[in-house]
Design a protein around this motif. Structure first.
Motif, PDB file in Angstrom:
ATOM      1  N   LEU A   1      16.665  12.383   0.509  1.00 27.26           N
ATOM      2  CA  LEU A   1      15.687  11.558  -0.087  1.00 27.26           C
ATOM      3  C   LEU A   1      14.514  12.002  -0.564  1.00 27.26           C
ATOM      4  CD1 LEU A   1      15.344   8.295  -0.130  1.00 27.26           C
ATOM      5  CD2 LEU A   1      13.978   8.702   2.036  1.00 27.26           C
ATOM      6  N   SER A   2      14.173  11.446  -2.159  1.00 25.49           N
ATOM      7  CA  SER A   2      13.035  12.188  -2.608  1.00 25.49           C
ATOM      8  C   SER A   2      12.364  10.871  -3.462  1.00 25.49           C
ATOM      9  CB  SER A   2      13.438  13.112  -3.433  1.00 25.49           C
ATOM     10  OG  SER A   2      14.525  12.769  -4.724  1.00 25.49           O
ATOM     11  N   VAL A   3      11.018  11.246  -3.908  1.00 20.29           N
ATOM     12  CA  VAL A   3      10.277  10.136  -4.490  1.00 20.29           C
ATOM     13  C   VAL A   3       9.955  10.752  -5.731  1.00 20.29           C
ATOM     14  CG1 VAL A   3       8.231   8.739  -4.491  1.00 20.29           C
ATOM     15  CG2 VAL A   3       9.569   9.147  -2.246  1.00 20.29           C
ATOM     16  N   VAL A   4      10.217   9.932  -7.091  1.00 18.63           N
ATOM     17  CA  VAL A   4       9.794  10.471  -8.443  1.00 18.63           C
ATOM     18  C   VAL A   4       8.781   9.697  -8.946  1.00 18.63           C
ATOM     19  CG1 VAL A   4      10.722  11.060 -10.713  1.00 18.63           C
ATOM     20  CG2 VAL A   4      12.136  11.415  -8.684  1.00 18.63           C
ATOM     21  N   SER A   5       7.308  10.424  -9.119  1.00 19.85           N
ATOM     22  CA  SER A   5       6.343   9.764  -9.732  1.00 19.85           C
ATOM     23  C   SER A   5       6.621   9.478 -11.053  1.00 19.85           C
ATOM     24  CB  SER A   5       5.052  10.403  -9.372  1.00 19.85           C
ATOM     25  OG  SER A   5       4.999  11.673  -9.972  1.00 19.85           O
ATOM     26  N   MET A   6       6.122   8.308 -11.653  1.00 22.83           N
ATOM     27  CA  MET A   6       6.401   8.207 -13.221  1.00 22.83           C
ATOM     28  C   MET A   6       5.050   8.093 -14.033  1.00 22.83           C
ATOM     29  SD  MET A   6       9.431   7.112 -12.660  1.00 22.83           S
ATOM     30  CE  MET A   6      10.102   6.378 -14.058  1.00 22.83           C
ATOM     31  N   LYS A   7       5.324   8.412 -15.339  1.00 26.09           N
ATOM     32  CA  LYS A   7       4.355   8.526 -16.152  1.00 26.09           C
ATOM     33  C   LYS A   7       4.763   7.836 -17.607  1.00 26.09           C
ATOM     34  CE  LYS A   7       0.856  11.348 -18.587  1.00 26.09           C
ATOM     35  NZ  LYS A   7       0.426  12.821 -18.632  1.00 26.09           N
ATOM     36  N   ASP A   8       4.076   6.783 -18.147  1.00 24.56           N
ATOM     37  CA  ASP A   8       4.552   6.127 -19.152  1.00 24.56           C
ATOM     38  C   ASP A   8       5.894   5.696 -19.002  1.00 24.56           C
ATOM     39  OD1 ASP A   8       2.068   6.687 -20.301  1.00 24.56           O
ATOM     40  OD2 ASP A   8       2.829   8.685 -21.218  1.00 24.56           O
ATOM     41  N   GLY A   9       6.298   5.338 -17.611  1.00 19.16           N
ATOM     42  CA  GLY A   9       7.680   4.657 -17.509  1.00 19.16           C
ATOM     43  C   GLY A   9       8.692   5.665 -17.350  1.00 19.16           C
ATOM     44  N   ARG A  10       8.535   7.164 -17.292  1.00 23.58           N
ATOM     45  CA  ARG A  10       9.326   8.244 -17.188  1.00 23.58           C
ATOM     46  C   ARG A  10       9.142   9.056 -15.951  1.00 23.58           C
ATOM     47  NH1 ARG A  10       8.408   7.368 -22.344  1.00 23.58           N
ATOM     48  NH2 ARG A  10       9.855   6.939 -24.055  1.00 23.58           N
ATOM     49  N   PRO A  11      10.176   9.976 -15.531  1.00 25.28           N
ATOM     50  CA  PRO A  11      10.121  10.671 -14.363  1.00 25.28           C
ATOM     51  C   PRO A  11       8.783  11.886 -14.565  1.00 25.28           C
ATOM     52  CG  PRO A  11      12.302  10.298 -14.906  1.00 25.28           C
ATOM     53  CD  PRO A  11      11.496   9.774 -15.882  1.00 25.28           C
ATOM     54  N   ALA A  12       7.888  11.930 -13.528  1.00 26.61           N
ATOM     55  CA  ALA A  12       7.004  12.822 -13.959  1.00 26.61           C
ATOM     56  C   ALA A  12       6.984  14.080 -12.782  1.00 26.61           C
ATOM     57  CB  ALA A  12       5.397  12.451 -13.844  1.00 26.61           C
ATOM     58  N   ALA A  13       6.970  13.679 -11.662  1.00 24.34           N
ATOM     59  CA  ALA A  13       6.975  14.753 -10.537  1.00 24.34           C
ATOM     60  C   ALA A  13       7.752  14.320  -9.544  1.00 24.34           C
ATOM     61  CB  ALA A  13       5.599  15.152 -10.081  1.00 24.34           C
ATOM     62  N   ARG A  14       8.582  15.328  -8.718  1.00 25.15           N
ATOM     63  CA  ARG A  14       9.461  14.739  -7.757  1.00 25.15           C
ATOM     64  C   ARG A  14       8.980  15.339  -6.207  1.00 25.15           C
ATOM     65  NH1 ARG A  14      15.994  15.019  -8.591  1.00 25.15           N
ATOM     66  NH2 ARG A  14      16.570  13.913  -6.658  1.00 25.15           N
ATOM     67  N   ARG A  15       9.025  14.545  -5.236  1.00 24.58           N
ATOM     68  CA  ARG A  15       8.730  15.044  -4.006  1.00 24.58           C
ATOM     69  C   ARG A  15       9.677  14.973  -3.143  1.00 24.58           C
ATOM     70  NH1 ARG A  15       4.417  12.115  -0.066  1.00 24.58           N
ATOM     71  NH2 ARG A  15       4.856  13.099   1.946  1.00 24.58           N
ATOM     72  N   VAL A  16      10.460  15.930  -2.520  1.00 25.47           N
ATOM     73  CA  VAL A  16      11.615  15.596  -1.550  1.00 25.47           C
ATOM     74  C   VAL A  16      10.910  15.461  -0.293  1.00 25.47           C
ATOM     75  CG1 VAL A  16      13.590  16.835  -0.510  1.00 25.47           C
ATOM     76  CG2 VAL A  16      12.817  17.126  -2.822  1.00 25.47           C
ATOM     77  N   LEU A  17      11.421  14.169   0.450  1.00 22.22           N
ATOM     78  CA  LEU A  17      11.023  13.930   1.830  1.00 22.22           C
ATOM     79  C   LEU A  17      11.876  14.313   2.779  1.00 22.22           C
ATOM     80  CD1 LEU A  17      10.341   9.846   1.086  1.00 22.22           C
ATOM     81  CD2 LEU A  17       8.687  11.768   0.838  1.00 22.22           C
ATOM     82  N   THR A  18      13.009  14.694   2.788  1.00 21.02           N
ATOM     83  CA  THR A  18      13.958  15.012   3.631  1.00 21.02           C
ATOM     84  C   THR A  18      15.308  15.452   2.897  1.00 21.02           C
ATOM     85  OG1 THR A  18      15.232  14.636   5.690  1.00 21.02           O
ATOM     86  CG2 THR A  18      14.732  12.778   4.226  1.00 21.02           C
ATOM     87  N   HIS A  19      16.012  16.462   3.456  1.00 17.89           N
ATOM     88  CA  HIS A  19      17.349  16.737   3.028  1.00 17.89           C
ATOM     89  C   HIS A  19      18.398  16.272   3.897  1.00 17.89           C
ATOM     90  CE1 HIS A  19      15.579  19.761   0.400  1.00 17.89           C
ATOM     91  NE2 HIS A  19      14.892  20.144   1.168  1.00 17.89           N
ATOM     92  N   SER A  20      18.181  15.122   4.759  1.00 17.53           N
ATOM     93  CA  SER A  20      19.120  14.548   5.342  1.00 17.53           C
ATOM     94  C   SER A  20      19.788  13.551   4.292  1.00 17.53           C
ATOM     95  CB  SER A  20      18.502  13.625   6.361  1.00 17.53           C
ATOM     96  OG  SER A  20      17.821  14.285   7.377  1.00 17.53           O
ATOM     97  N   PRO A  21      21.292  13.243   4.460  1.00 18.87           N
ATOM     98  CA  PRO A  21      22.034  12.566   3.325  1.00 18.87           C
ATOM     99  C   PRO A  21      21.775  11.233   3.550  1.00 18.87           C
ATOM    100  CG  PRO A  21      23.388  13.388   5.233  1.00 18.87           C
ATOM    101  CD  PRO A  21      22.153  14.133   5.551  1.00 18.87           C
TER     102      PRO A  21
END
Length: 1008
Positions: free
Chosen positions: A247-267
């Motif tokens: 599970l990961s979270v992708v921050s957005m900039k101008d409506g497009r993906p900017a940076a990604r943060r992985v919260l956990t590697h559990s499926p």
């Protein structure tokens, strides 16, 4: 259907073990994890009302998607087809299925676009249809759509959907396959539904790649974002990705993906953000939840997410979670491989306390905290996210307010007091253990403390106990509930049928109130707010305003066994009784205090309120400083925020599913149902969306022309009618929401019942004609019998009169004639000049006159010959005999109609008597005889212009010694007539006889 409400049993067991360990270590206060505020918990999976529907409830197969439809129900896509779920039953609407003729496919299968157009897959043809602005049209779709199709509409009203052949775009009445020209390779396959972000862009995940179409663009952007097979947008616009890699979270900039943060590697699999800010996600181990999605981003947030989970052991129907959705009321729906599940937020939430076995005493503190006193554990204090145990105060029997805003606490053997901002201190008292447990504590205006210990009322002051004193003091050997009002008076309400006692300035007085005695058998709780002193108990509840008691009357008489009362600052009233909470808004409450019967809003186990009250003299309902309400039962404490806005759905529109006649499903033509003759029992099946608390959605129905008013059906979904008459009928059904609001218009169905041959109009007219003919024949038969009977009676009377006339003629008249002849012979022998002869002859002339009158009476007895002369001729003959004495005129008015013989004779005799009287007393004036043949009566009128009848005679109705007028009235009465005699202005007399047509005439005709 399986209904479960989880109260966190593992958490409660661990808390109890922790409390025992803390007590063993001699801790004076033990910290317990609790939510923010006064124990108001963050929502966890265990707090939801969890309900599961499976195969035994009618679910066809595995659930893959859940889509709301226009009529408020849910379209469930299963392995074998679509089902429509209304909250109670699963329905299938297709050709040949029960109820198909009575619904619009657009209402039960469609999706609404931003333009208001409804798109749906026709259940019979599988064609894509549009229902818009009163028209239903087929969409041009050469590639076709499947019955499982779900659309995602962008702000422009363009619909996007996927199927096995690829990705498609719906614009109005045209469907376009998305290919190379749109930036997505032709034949690209995806199993994920398109997603719309907050900016109106469409996102599609296909074969490990994300495609984005900005608003107004014609080409998708290709975004390299691996491990994002399932994705969703958080309320802050961030893109959350779930896959087998984690599970990961992708921050957005101008409506497009900017940076990604992985919260956990559990499926993880599919995820969902609800409108309350909650987060739901499926994992191979089941369903996981966070009350606030933002907490997952904090340290330990993922662990908390994984801790707030549900697997098959906790009641999840399957570990294969395929879809998560939310309805308009905020219910969360989960589709799994074997079930459809609902997570509903109850109105009352459980507070997470250590477990106890009996209803606990509790009391809010003015500082915003809450005190809870179990009878089998330590006193607990809830403040600032902590539940603190006070081990030195155990087994609490009463928690009551002190006059200065502090707190009184009693246990089985001690009494404690806590002043604001200070710690508890024990209060020195004589030994009270032998008197029974203390269940009431209150202070009066003098500083004395009143205790209800067992069944004895005691006064505590300066460490000494005494009994109540005074001529109107309450008996000490009774049970009382006590409360102090806004004027400083202390009220004592007894469990006996007697008025309450009030203590002020050390002096008792008793309030005498018949209304109170009639309402309150036993008082169990007292509560003061403003000018009102509320008292509730076994048989009712009401309020004193001054010395006047106002009982509350409820519909169904449900306000009983009241053990908790709260009146809020907004004027609303909340009550606890019969294991339910009742609510009356301020306006309803005022109407109730004015004597109207009120219908309170009811909350029970369906609203998260569980358990029962097992203590009668401890308040079970209270309000904290934040305005939240708390309820104590034998399974725990529950709270609700009455000021929180509750989502109230629009009243659902009822849907007529089927009509059965004698068990057979009927069909329709042009929207109407036609039934054969004599249908017997007719069954109407109907439904409505009831996705929250199904049995609170109520129905009512009627057949216009048959039912004079609505028939209340409650939650029953069938209506039965037997032996409806032939003709066109209109069946109407209406549904209400949980708040009791009815839909604006009922759902209607026209029903036509074919008449049997004997129910047809022609047959009925023929039958009516036969009945009328038979009645006419009976009438004529009856008239003939009566006429024959009357004629026989008339003949008998005529024969009797003739007999009497013969007897008179042969005896009296002949004898009188002989006597007259004898005297005539004697007179003839006397000289002509003899005075004696002259006297005798004068008397003989008088005798001849009398003999003539006697012969006239004999002739009257025989009667005039009705066949020989008419009534006019009879009067003219009588007038001829009076020639020389008076002028008589006879006149007829109207068409002459034959008279009944009996009536004719009476009329003639009455008229002849009147005529003779007019001649004798009229002094030679002209006499007018008028015969009127009217439509509804016969009128005989005789007038003269003589001096008129004497007023005394007219007032008396007869002349002394004379019987002519009496005889005239008697004859008039014999034929149902009325006789009136009046003096005329200017002199003269008028005699008028009126005889009704039915008694006067011998025919049935009419006259002008």
């Amino acid at each position: 259907m399986v209904n479960r409400v989880f109260l966190g049993p593992l958490l409660r067991v661990s808390l109890r073990l922790f409390l025992l360990a803390a007590a063993a270590l001699g801790m004076t206060a033990t910290a317990w994890p609790a939510p923010a505020g006064t124990g108001a918990p963050a929502l966890m999976l265990a707090d939801y009302e969890h309900t599961v529907w499976g195969e035994k409830d009618g679910l066809a197969a595995e659930v893959f998607s859940i889509t709301p439809v226009p009529n408020g129900m849910l379209r469930i896509r299963t392995t074998v087809g679509n089902q429509i779920f209304d909250g109670v039953e699963f329905h299938v609407f297709r050709k040949g299925a029960a109820g198909e003729p009575f619904v619009r496919y657009a209402d039960v299968l469609g999706q609404v676009s931003p333009s208001g157009a409804v798109y749906y897959i026709h259940a019979d043809t599988l064609r894509l249809m549009r229902d818009w602005q009163g028209r239903t049209e087929a969409v041009e779709d050469k590639d076709g759509v499947g019955w499982w199709t779900r659309f995602v509409f962008d702000p422009a009203g363009i619909g996007w959907y996927v199927k096995e052949g690829g990705i498609f775009r719906l614009d109005g009445l045209k469907v376009e396959a998305i290919g190379d020209a749109w930036g997505i390779p032709k034949g690209t396959r995806t199993s994920s539904r398109p997603v719309l972000d907050a900016h109106g862009a469409i996102w599609i995940s296909a074969q490990g790649v994300l495609f984005r179409l900005p608003p107004g663009a014609r080409v998708f952007e290709r975004l390299a974002l691996p491990s994002c097979e399932r994705f969703a947008f958080a309320p802050d616009g961030a893109l959350w990705c779930a896959s087998a890699q984690g599970l990961s979270v992708v921050s957005m900039k101008d409506g497009r993906p900017a940076a990604r943060r992985v919260l956990t590697h559990s499926p993880y699999q599919g995820m969902f953000f609800d409108r309350r800010g909650g987060f739901w996600i499926a994992s191979p181990k089941g369903l996981q939840h966070a009350a606030d999605w933002r907490t997952i981003l904090e340290p330990g947030g993922v662990a908390a997410l994984q801790a707030d989970s549900m697997s098959r052991e906790q009641g999840l129907s399957s570990l294969s979670v395929n879809t998560i959705a939310e309805d308009a009321a905020g219910n969360i729906w989960v589709g799994t491989a074997t079930g459809l599940e609902r997570f509903r937020v109850p109105r009352f939430m459980p507070a997470r306390f250590p477990p106890y076995h009996l209803a606990a005493n509790f009391r809010p503190d003015p500082d915003g905290s809450l005190w809870l006193g179990p009878s089998d554990g330590s006193l607990l204090h809830l403040v600032q996210q902590q539940v603190t145990a006070i081990p030195r105060i155990k087994d609490v029997t009463a928690l009551r307010p002190a006059a200065n805003g502090g707190l009184w606490v009693s246990t089985h053997r001690s009494l404690w007091r806590k002043d604001p901002g200070r710690d508890f201190v024990p209060v020195t008292t004589p030994d009270l253990s032998w008197r029974g447990r203390i269940h009431e504590i209150a202070e009066d205006g003098t500083g004395a403390v009143w205790l209800q210990a067992g069944i004895q009322l005691l006064r505590l002051q300066d460490g000494q106990l005494s009994l109540p004193e005074g001529p109107e003091a309450p008996p000490s050997d009774g049970r009382y509930v006590m409360a102090r009002d806004s004027q400083g008076q202390l009220w004592f309400a007894s469990n006996e049928r007697q008025g309450p006692h009030v203590l002020k300035g050390g002096v008792f007085r008793q309030i005498k109130s018949d209304a109170y005695v009639a309402t309150m058998a036993q008082a169990w709780v007292a509560y003061a707010r403003g000018p009102r002193m509320w008292i509730g108990g076994r048989t009712g509840v009401g309020a004193f305003v001054g010395d006047e008691f106002h009982p509350l009357k409820s519909r169904g008489d449900v306000l009983k066994a009241i053990t908790g009362i709260v009146e809020t600052a907004q004027g609303d009233l909340w009550l606890y009784g019969l294991n339910k909470v009742f609510h009356l808004s301020a306006d309803r409450l005022q109407a109730g205090l004015n004597g109207e019967t009120v219908a309170p809003e009811v909350f029970d186990h369906r609203d998260g309120l569980h358990g029962a009250n097992d203590r009668l003299y401890a308040p079970t309902l209270t309000e904290d400083a934040a305005g939240r309400l708390w309820v104590s039962t034998n399974v725990g404490v529950f709270w609700t925020d009455p000021n929180a806005r509750q989502a109230v759905s629009r009243p659902p529109v009822a849907l007529i599913r089927a009509v059965r006649s004698d068990g057979e499903v009927t069909s329709s033509t042009a929207g109407e149902v036609r039934l054969s003759a004599n249908p017997g029992q007719i069954e109407f099946s109907y439904a409505a969306a009831a996705l929250s608390v199904a049995d609170r959605v109520q129905f009512r129905y009627r057949v216009t022309g048959v039912d004079s008013e609505w028939q209340e059906a409650g939650s029953r979904r069938t209506a039965y009618y037997t032996q409806l008459p032939p003709g066109r009928h209109r069946f109407e059904v209406q549904a209400s929401n949980e708040a009791g609001q009815w839909a604006d218009e009922p759902t209607a169905l026209v029903l036509e019942i074919t008449p049997a041959w004997y129910q047809m109009l022609g047959f009925r007219l023929l039958g009516l004609a036969l009945v009328l003919g038979f009645l006419w024949w009976l009438h004529r038969l009856r008239v003939g019998v009566l006429r024959a009977r009357e004629q026989a009676r008339t003949r008998e009377i005529a024969a009797e009169r003739e007999r009497i006339a013969r007897e008179l003629h042969d005896t009296l008249l002949q004898s009188m004639q002989g006597v007259i002849l004898g005297f005539q012979a004697v007179a003839s022998e006397l000289p002509v000049q003899s005075g004696t002869r002259g006297s005798i002859e004068a008397q003989l002339d008088r005798a001849d006159q009398l003999l003539g009158e006697a012969r006239d009476r004999v002739r009257d007895l025989r009667g005039a010959d009705s066949e020989a002369i008419s009534l006019r001729e009879a009067f003219e003959l009588a007038a001829a005999q009076l020639t020389g004495t008076a002028e008589v005129e006879v006149e007829e008015i109207g068409r002459v109609r034959p008279l009944r013989p009996r009536s004719r004779d009476r009329i003639y005799l009455i008229g002849r008597e009147a005529l003779l009287n007019a001649v004798i007393h009229g002094e030679g004036s002209k006499v007018h005889v008028q015969l009127q043949y009217r439509r509804h009566r016969f009128v005989l009128r005789i007038r003269d212009k003589g001096p008129g009848i004497d007023l005394d005679v007219l007032a008396a109705g007869t002349r002394a010694g004379h019987y002519g007028l009496v005889g005239m009235r008697e004859r008039a009465a014999q034929i149902g007539g009325t006789l009136t005699i009046n003096g005329l202005p200017g002199g003269g007399t008028e005699v008028e006889l009126q005889v009704p047509a039915a008694q006067a005439f011998g025919d049935s005709g009419s006259s002008a």
